[in-house]
Design an enzyme around this catalytic site. Structure first.
Site, PDB file in Angstrom:
ATOM      1  N   CYS A 179      31.548  44.663  54.366  1.00 18.41           N
ATOM      2  CA  CYS A 179      32.528  43.626  54.014  1.00 18.41           C
ATOM      3  C   CYS A 179      33.596  43.523  55.095  1.00 18.41           C
ATOM      4  CB  CYS A 179      33.185  43.936  52.665  1.00 18.41           C
ATOM      5  SG  CYS A 179      32.018  43.916  51.275  1.00 18.41           S
TER       6      CYS A 179
ATOM      7  N   CYS B 150      33.893  48.741  50.990  1.00 23.52           N
ATOM      8  CA  CYS B 150      32.631  48.234  51.544  1.00 23.52           C
ATOM      9  C   CYS B 150      32.727  48.043  53.059  1.00 23.52           C
ATOM     10  CB  CYS B 150      32.275  46.919  50.858  1.00 23.52           C
ATOM     11  SG  CYS B 150      30.884  46.056  51.610  1.00 23.52           S
TER      12      CYS B 150
END
Length: 317
Positions: A245, A242
């Site tokens: 993230c 991600c």
């Protein structure tokens, strides 16, 4: 003045004495006096002989000849061991001789033969008073007064009952102190256990750091530890693939360092997909704000400003 020792309690409840009226005597430890055999059948002739011996004993007693009186009463008891009055009369003489244990043995024998022997209760009550057994003495003397009151019983009760009252008040006082002590001990134990739980919970959490979670049980342990400390938890779901993230990760670390009273827990959804499913995570990054095991708020996406605002809002409450 006679004293009666109070019960001793631990800690601040120390042993205390009550000041009681009356002088107790040293217990007599003579060999037990001669008693009759209650299983022997008593003839009329022996009953008559026993009555004569009893009368001689009463006469000797009235003249102050206590030893002689006891000898005559003992002979009467041997001749007629079924006579409650003979035992009770000898008990009275033993009381006057300051031999309370002997008096109690005779009074017990008299009451076994005749449970309604006022003289038996009276002599036993007076003997127990001599030994400082005030409550037992009062019980016997009250029964004697109920059966056949006389002035001597009344005078003895006036000496005994104030001591009984003092003992009862003393017992109530120390029962209250004992209860207070037990409550205090229970509270101290509660505080000790709480301190241990807080210490264990604090040891399980890393203030100022983002804690990576690697199992469902580890997550439950951390959430429980945070709840015991009434601390806010930010449960951060992420994934290695991600991009957002990776952007928000340093923000989380910075927030953890700034808000050290807030617990930051990080869960990789690929490593712990069962946990992600349990929390109904639909996208990453996702942040769940948890207090006392319950979700109170949520931020989805790499919303730096929103995350900072929510941490400040809930972390200070």
């Amino acid at each position: 003045m006679a004293t009666a020792g109070a019960s001793s309690f631990e800690d601040e409840i120390m042993e205390s004495d009550i000041e009681l009226e009356g002088e107790a005597v040293e217990p007599d430890n003579d060999p037990p006096q001669k008693m009759g055999d209650p299983s022997v059948e008593v003839s009329d002739e022996k009953r008559d002989q026993a009555q004569l011996c009893k009368n001689k004993g009463v006469d000797a007693f009235s003249e102050g000849k206590l030893d002689e009186a006891i000898e005559h009463l003992t002979e009467a008891i041997v001749l007629n061991p079924t006579s409650a009055i003979a035992y009770a009369t000898r008990a009275v003489i033993f009381v006057k001789s300051k031999k309370p244990n002997a008096a109690i043995r005779d009074a017990d024998a008299a009451l076994k033969i005749n449970p309604d022997s006022a003289k038996g209760y009276k002599s036993r009550g007076m003997a127990k008073a001599m030994l400082g057994k005030w409550e037992e003495a009062a019980q016997d003397l009250r029964m004697a007064a109920k059966l056949d009151y006389d002035e001597e019983i009344g005078a003895e009760l006036k000496k005994v009952e104030p001591n009984v009252l003092k003992i009862e008040e003393h017992r109530k006082k120390y029962e209250r102190l004992r209860k207070e002590r037990d409550i205090k001990k229970a509270e101290m134990e509660k505080q000790r256990k709480h301190a241990e739980e807080v210490s264990a919970a604090s040891a399980a959490l890393k203030d100022g750091d983002v804690i990576a979670i690697h199992s469902s049980s580890e997550l439950d342990t951390k959430l429980k530890a945070a709840s015991s400390l009434s601390r806010l938890v930010v449960l951060y779901f992420t994934a290695a693939w991600c991009g957002p993230c990776r952007f928000i990760g340093p923000v989380c670390k910075s927030l953890a360092e700034k808000h050290r009273n807030v617990v930051f827990l990080k869960v990789d959804i690929d490593e712990l997909n069962s946990v992600a499913y349990r929390w109904n995570v639909s996208s990453v990054p996702s942040f769940f704000f948890v207090r006392n095991g319950k979700e109170i708020d949520k931020v989805v996406g790499a919303d730096k400003n929103g995350l900072e605002r929510k941490v400040a809002q809930h972390g200070s409450s």
